[in-house]
Design a protein around this motif. Structure first.
Motif, mmCIF file in Angstrom:
data_model
loop_
_atom_site.group_PDB
_atom_site.id
_atom_site.type_symbol
_atom_site.label_atom_id
_atom_site.label_comp_id
_atom_site.label_asym_id
_atom_site.label_seq_id
_atom_site.Cartn_x
_atom_site.Cartn_y
_atom_site.Cartn_z
ATOM 1 N N PRO A 3 1.066 -1.085 0.224
ATOM 2 C CA PRO A 3 -0.719 0.031 -0.291
ATOM 3 C C PRO A 3 0.580 1.581 -0.025
ATOM 4 C CG PRO A 3 -1.129 -1.375 1.647
ATOM 5 C CD PRO A 3 0.099 -2.113 1.003
ATOM 6 N N ALA A 4 2.467 1.661 0.316
ATOM 7 C CA ALA A 4 3.304 2.321 0.889
ATOM 8 C C ALA A 4 3.819 3.160 -0.671
ATOM 9 C CB ALA A 4 4.100 2.153 1.188
ATOM 10 N N ILE A 5 3.357 1.851 -2.039
ATOM 11 C CA ILE A 5 4.521 1.718 -3.098
ATOM 12 C C ILE A 5 2.653 2.686 -3.924
ATOM 13 C CG2 ILE A 5 5.028 1.291 -4.586
ATOM 14 C CD1 ILE A 5 7.207 1.071 -2.717
ATOM 15 N N GLY A 6 1.528 2.384 -3.777
ATOM 16 C CA GLY A 6 0.676 2.286 -4.351
ATOM 17 C C GLY A 6 0.683 3.728 -3.541
ATOM 18 N N LEU A 7 0.304 4.688 -2.919
ATOM 19 C CA LEU A 7 -0.126 5.225 -1.860
ATOM 20 C C LEU A 7 1.284 5.942 -2.988
ATOM 21 C CD1 LEU A 7 -1.527 7.349 -0.495
ATOM 22 C CD2 LEU A 7 0.041 6.832 1.499
ATOM 23 N N LEU A 8 2.302 5.920 -3.230
ATOM 24 C CA LEU A 8 3.065 7.305 -4.141
ATOM 25 C C LEU A 8 2.709 7.485 -5.477
ATOM 26 C CD1 LEU A 8 6.221 5.677 -2.408
ATOM 27 C CD2 LEU A 8 4.961 7.964 -1.790
ATOM 28 N N TRP A 9 2.246 5.852 -6.053
ATOM 29 C CA TRP A 9 1.851 6.085 -6.869
ATOM 30 C C TRP A 9 0.788 6.926 -7.178
ATOM 31 C CZ3 TRP A 9 3.903 4.815 -11.295
ATOM 32 C CH2 TRP A 9 4.863 4.170 -11.743
ATOM 33 N N PHE A 10 0.185 7.108 -5.620
ATOM 34 C CA PHE A 10 -1.092 8.496 -5.823
ATOM 35 C C PHE A 10 -1.199 9.555 -6.185
ATOM 36 C CE2 PHE A 10 -4.594 9.958 -3.386
ATOM 37 C CZ PHE A 10 -5.560 9.968 -4.108
#
Length: 176
Positions: A3-10
């Protein structure tokens, strides 16, 4: 995907979208897409304008990426990117359509320096009625109003709207 990587993409997508929106506004909407965007620089008649079609056009990549990333088994990052595009659209709608253009009735008055700057920059953008000669094409970031006013003056105020209420048959007055 963590989720942290996803949040960075977001979050990265939201930041990227401001640059994309700037480029689309400057070179598409004030270029070959003026036939739709022109309605946004004229007094609105009713609740909708042709320019609103841009929201639907820009929603398509978000929907496709969300669908692919969540339902179709594509790379999960596409869902985060699609969500970032949708979030930028929601932020844009809130700032642009609600706060600046008051397309929904409200009594909010900008108090922070940032919000005042964004609103002022967009009003200066709309001071020009034509496709050319306007300033401030981004929305979440805007140069200082003094810089934008200097740019308008340097352009000779071509296409700058006259004072409100002036009759069309009256001689033009001085530009502000």
């Amino acid at each position: 995907m963590h989720p942290a990587i996803g949040l960075l993409w977001f979050l990265g997508t939201i930041a990227f979208m401001e640059g994309f929106a700037y480029a689309a506004h400057r070179w598409i909407m004030h270029g070959p897409g003026w036939f739709l965007h022109k309605s946004h620089h004229e007094p609105r008649k009713g609740n909708w304008e042709l320019n609103d079609l841009y929201a639907a056009i820009f929603a398509v990549p978000s929907i496709v990426l969300l669908l692919g990333g969540v339902q179709l088994g594509w790379w999960p990052g596409f869902a985060w990117i699609g969500a970032g595009i949708a979030a930028y659209g929601a932020i844009y709608f809130g700032f642009h359509d609600v706060i600046v253009h008051k397309r929904l009735n409200h009594r909010y008055l900008p108090k922070s320096a940032y919000m005042k700057r964004i609103v002022q920059a967009h009003r200066l953008h709309h001071a020009v009625e034509t496709k050319h000669g306007t300033v401030s094409f981004g929305f979440l970031y805007a140069p200082a109003p003094e810089v934008l006013k200097a740019q308008l003056n340097a352009g000779g105020n071509a296409g700058v709207r006259g004072p409100r209420g002036r009759q069309a048959d009256q001689a033009p007055g001085p530009r502000r």
